[in-house]
Design a protein around this motif. Structure first.
Motif, PDB file in Angstrom:
ATOM      1  N   LEU A  33      20.263   6.249   7.951  1.00  0.00           N
ATOM      2  CA  LEU A  33      19.281   7.323   8.138  1.00  0.00           C
ATOM      3  C   LEU A  33      18.544   7.269   9.486  1.00  0.00           C
ATOM      4  CD1 LEU A  33      17.921   7.509   4.496  1.00  0.00           C
ATOM      5  CD2 LEU A  33      19.539   9.038   5.620  1.00  0.00           C
ATOM      6  N   PRO A  34      18.098   6.255  10.067  1.00  0.00           N
ATOM      7  CA  PRO A  34      17.717   4.955   9.537  1.00  0.00           C
ATOM      8  C   PRO A  34      16.339   5.043   8.878  1.00  0.00           C
ATOM      9  CG  PRO A  34      17.270   5.007  11.868  1.00  0.00           C
ATOM     10  CD  PRO A  34      17.850   6.359  11.497  1.00  0.00           C
ATOM     11  N   ALA A  35      16.209   4.395   7.750  1.00  0.00           N
ATOM     12  CA  ALA A  35      14.942   4.393   7.013  1.00  0.00           C
ATOM     13  C   ALA A  35      14.958   3.271   5.990  1.00  0.00           C
ATOM     14  CB  ALA A  35      14.727   5.736   6.309  1.00  0.00           C
ATOM     15  N   ILE A  36      13.800   3.017   5.442  1.00  0.00           N
ATOM     16  CA  ILE A  36      13.647   2.140   4.292  1.00  0.00           C
ATOM     17  C   ILE A  36      13.247   3.041   3.137  1.00  0.00           C
ATOM     18  CG2 ILE A  36      12.225   0.340   3.255  1.00  0.00           C
ATOM     19  CD1 ILE A  36      11.959  -0.827   6.089  1.00  0.00           C
ATOM     20  N   VAL A  37      13.919   2.904   2.018  1.00  0.00           N
ATOM     21  CA  VAL A  37      13.593   3.680   0.831  1.00  0.00           C
ATOM     22  C   VAL A  37      12.969   2.718  -0.181  1.00  0.00           C
ATOM     23  CG1 VAL A  37      14.477   5.122  -1.029  1.00  0.00           C
ATOM     24  CG2 VAL A  37      15.468   5.298   1.267  1.00  0.00           C
ATOM     25  N   ALA A  38      11.758   3.026  -0.601  1.00  0.00           N
ATOM     26  CA  ALA A  38      11.042   2.203  -1.579  1.00  0.00           C
ATOM     27  C   ALA A  38      10.814   3.048  -2.823  1.00  0.00           C
ATOM     28  CB  ALA A  38       9.712   1.728  -0.992  1.00  0.00           C
ATOM     29  N   ARG A  39      11.385   2.584  -3.947  1.00  0.00           N
ATOM     30  CA  ARG A  39      11.272   3.333  -5.203  1.00  0.00           C
ATOM     31  C   ARG A  39      10.578   2.467  -6.257  1.00  0.00           C
ATOM     32  NH1 ARG A  39      14.602   7.775  -4.454  1.00  0.00           N
ATOM     33  NH2 ARG A  39      16.379   7.408  -3.106  1.00  0.00           N
ATOM     34  N   TRP A  40       9.468   2.989  -6.754  1.00  0.00           N
ATOM     35  CA  TRP A  40       8.822   2.315  -7.871  1.00  0.00           C
ATOM     36  C   TRP A  40       9.629   2.618  -9.120  1.00  0.00           C
ATOM     37  CZ3 TRP A  40       5.946   3.204  -3.579  1.00  0.00           C
ATOM     38  CH2 TRP A  40       5.099   2.167  -3.174  1.00  0.00           C
ATOM     39  N   GLN A  41       9.908   1.586  -9.915  1.00  0.00           N
ATOM     40  CA  GLN A  41      10.781   1.710 -11.082  1.00  0.00           C
ATOM     41  C   GLN A  41      10.020   1.805 -12.401  1.00  0.00           C
ATOM     42  OE1 GLN A  41      14.159   2.029 -10.598  1.00  0.00           O
ATOM     43  NE2 GLN A  41      13.532   2.088  -8.459  1.00  0.00           N
ATOM     44  N   ARG A  42       8.706   1.581 -12.360  1.00  0.00           N
ATOM     45  CA  ARG A  42       7.910   1.567 -13.586  1.00  0.00           C
ATOM     46  C   ARG A  42       6.443   1.775 -13.228  1.00  0.00           C
ATOM     47  NH1 ARG A  42       5.160  -3.173 -13.327  1.00  0.00           N
ATOM     48  NH2 ARG A  42       6.153  -4.954 -12.328  1.00  0.00           N
ATOM     49  N   GLU A  43       5.631   1.876 -14.259  1.00  0.00           N
ATOM     50  CA  GLU A  43       4.186   1.929 -14.047  1.00  0.00           C
ATOM     51  C   GLU A  43       3.736   0.597 -13.458  1.00  0.00           C
ATOM     52  OE1 GLU A  43       2.421   4.658 -14.353  1.00  0.00           O
ATOM     53  OE2 GLU A  43       4.240   5.646 -15.022  1.00  0.00           O
ATOM     54  N   ILE A  44       2.757   0.641 -12.566  1.00  0.00           N
ATOM     55  CA  ILE A  44       2.299  -0.571 -11.896  1.00  0.00           C
ATOM     56  C   ILE A  44       0.782  -0.605 -11.866  1.00  0.00           C
ATOM     57  CG2 ILE A  44       4.346  -0.819 -10.438  1.00  0.00           C
ATOM     58  CD1 ILE A  44       2.715   0.530  -8.176  1.00  0.00           C
ATOM     59  N   THR A  45       0.263  -1.780 -11.535  1.00  0.00           N
ATOM     60  CA  THR A  45      -1.180  -1.952 -11.377  1.00  0.00           C
ATOM     61  C   THR A  45      -1.545  -1.740  -9.907  1.00  0.00           C
ATOM     62  OG1 THR A  45      -1.011  -4.303 -10.863  1.00  0.00           O
ATOM     63  CG2 THR A  45      -1.177  -3.691 -13.219  1.00  0.00           C
ATOM     64  N   GLU A  46      -2.830  -1.634  -9.633  1.00  0.00           N
ATOM     65  CA  GLU A  46      -3.271  -1.497  -8.247  1.00  0.00           C
ATOM     66  C   GLU A  46      -2.859  -2.713  -7.431  1.00  0.00           C
ATOM     67  OE1 GLU A  46      -7.340  -0.357  -7.630  1.00  0.00           O
ATOM     68  OE2 GLU A  46      -7.121   1.464  -8.825  1.00  0.00           O
ATOM     69  N   SER A  47      -2.951  -3.895  -8.009  1.00  0.00           N
ATOM     70  CA  SER A  47      -2.536  -5.114  -7.314  1.00  0.00           C
ATOM     71  C   SER A  47      -1.044  -5.067  -6.976  1.00  0.00           C
ATOM     72  CB  SER A  47      -2.855  -6.340  -8.170  1.00  0.00           C
ATOM     73  OG  SER A  47      -2.372  -7.502  -7.549  1.00  0.00           O
ATOM     74  N   GLU A  48      -0.234  -4.606  -7.917  1.00  0.00           N
ATOM     75  CA  GLU A  48       1.201  -4.482  -7.657  1.00  0.00           C
ATOM     76  C   GLU A  48       1.471  -3.453  -6.566  1.00  0.00           C
ATOM     77  OE1 GLU A  48       3.558  -5.584 -11.713  1.00  0.00           O
ATOM     78  OE2 GLU A  48       2.375  -3.728 -11.755  1.00  0.00           O
ATOM     79  N   LEU A  49       0.682  -2.388  -6.535  1.00  0.00           N
ATOM     80  CA  LEU A  49       0.839  -1.390  -5.485  1.00  0.00           C
ATOM     81  C   LEU A  49       0.551  -2.008  -4.123  1.00  0.00           C
ATOM     82  CD1 LEU A  49       1.306   1.756  -4.961  1.00  0.00           C
ATOM     83  CD2 LEU A  49      -1.157   1.771  -4.629  1.00  0.00           C
ATOM     84  N   GLN A  50      -0.524  -2.755  -4.029  1.00  0.00           N
ATOM     85  CA  GLN A  50      -0.862  -3.405  -2.765  1.00  0.00           C
ATOM     86  C   GLN A  50       0.245  -4.365  -2.334  1.00  0.00           C
ATOM     87  OE1 GLN A  50      -4.651  -5.042  -3.936  1.00  0.00           O
ATOM     88  NE2 GLN A  50      -5.775  -3.332  -3.020  1.00  0.00           N
ATOM     89  N   HIS A  51       0.727  -5.195  -3.248  1.00  0.00           N
ATOM     90  CA  HIS A  51       1.812  -6.122  -2.922  1.00  0.00           C
ATOM     91  C   HIS A  51       3.081  -5.368  -2.537  1.00  0.00           C
ATOM     92  CE1 HIS A  51      -0.769  -9.113  -4.959  1.00  0.00           C
ATOM     93  NE2 HIS A  51      -0.238  -9.908  -4.046  1.00  0.00           N
ATOM     94  N   GLY A  52       3.327  -4.246  -3.190  1.00  0.00           N
ATOM     95  CA  GLY A  52       4.481  -3.423  -2.861  1.00  0.00           C
ATOM     96  C   GLY A  52       4.398  -2.875  -1.450  1.00  0.00           C
ATOM     97  N   TYR A  53       3.228  -2.367  -1.067  1.00  0.00           N
ATOM     98  CA  TYR A  53       3.053  -1.856   0.291  1.00  0.00           C
ATOM     99  C   TYR A  53       3.272  -2.960   1.313  1.00  0.00           C
ATOM    100  CZ  TYR A  53       1.362   2.927  -0.484  1.00  0.00           C
ATOM    101  OH  TYR A  53       1.270   4.266  -0.772  1.00  0.00           O
TER     102      TYR A  53
END
Length: 134
Positions: free
Chosen positions: A14-34
């Protein structure tokens, strides 16, 4: 890579990074994901990111908004040779629902003059990829 309910896939075509959340997450998980997306961007030298939010509910709180604006976005300054482009992909139904000030819709519609990132909101993946490629 999958962690914190998040699958991060490099797309050198593409070039790109594709980030897909697969389930419900917590705010902490969102921060770690970012932070995981940022680490992948650093490893690949890639500043085009598609964040697919279609499989998780909106996470919006003043604390999360503050973290994104005061801790995450400032980390993007002068990190890459071009401004980071973040495409938020959401469902059409979610796009039709009124969004809060701390939602992905609000973050993507806010202007970022002088910042080292650009954001946009999409309901169509192909359109998001075209925007990322600009």
């Amino acid at each position: 890579m999958q962690d914190f309910g998040l699958e991060i896939t490099p797309r050198p075509d593409l070039p790109a990074i594709v980030a897909r959340w697969q389930r419900e997450i917590t705010e902490s998980e969102l921060q770690h994901g970012y932070l995981g997306i940022l680490a992948a961007g650093d490893a690949l030298g890639c500043w085009r990111w598609l964040l697919d939010l279609r499989r998780r509910e909106e996470l919006a709180s003043p604390a999360l908004t503050s973290w994104i604006n005061t801790e995450f976005f400032p980390r993007l300054r002068q990190r890459y040779p071009a401004p980071v482009r973040i495409a938020f992909l959401i469902s059409p139904l979610r796009a039709a629902i009124e969004q809060t000030a701390s939602s992905a819709a609000a973050l993507s519609s806010a202007s970022h003059p002088g910042q080292d990132y650009q954001t946009a909101l999409f309901t169509d993946e192909a359109t998001a990829y075209r925007w990322l490629a600009q």
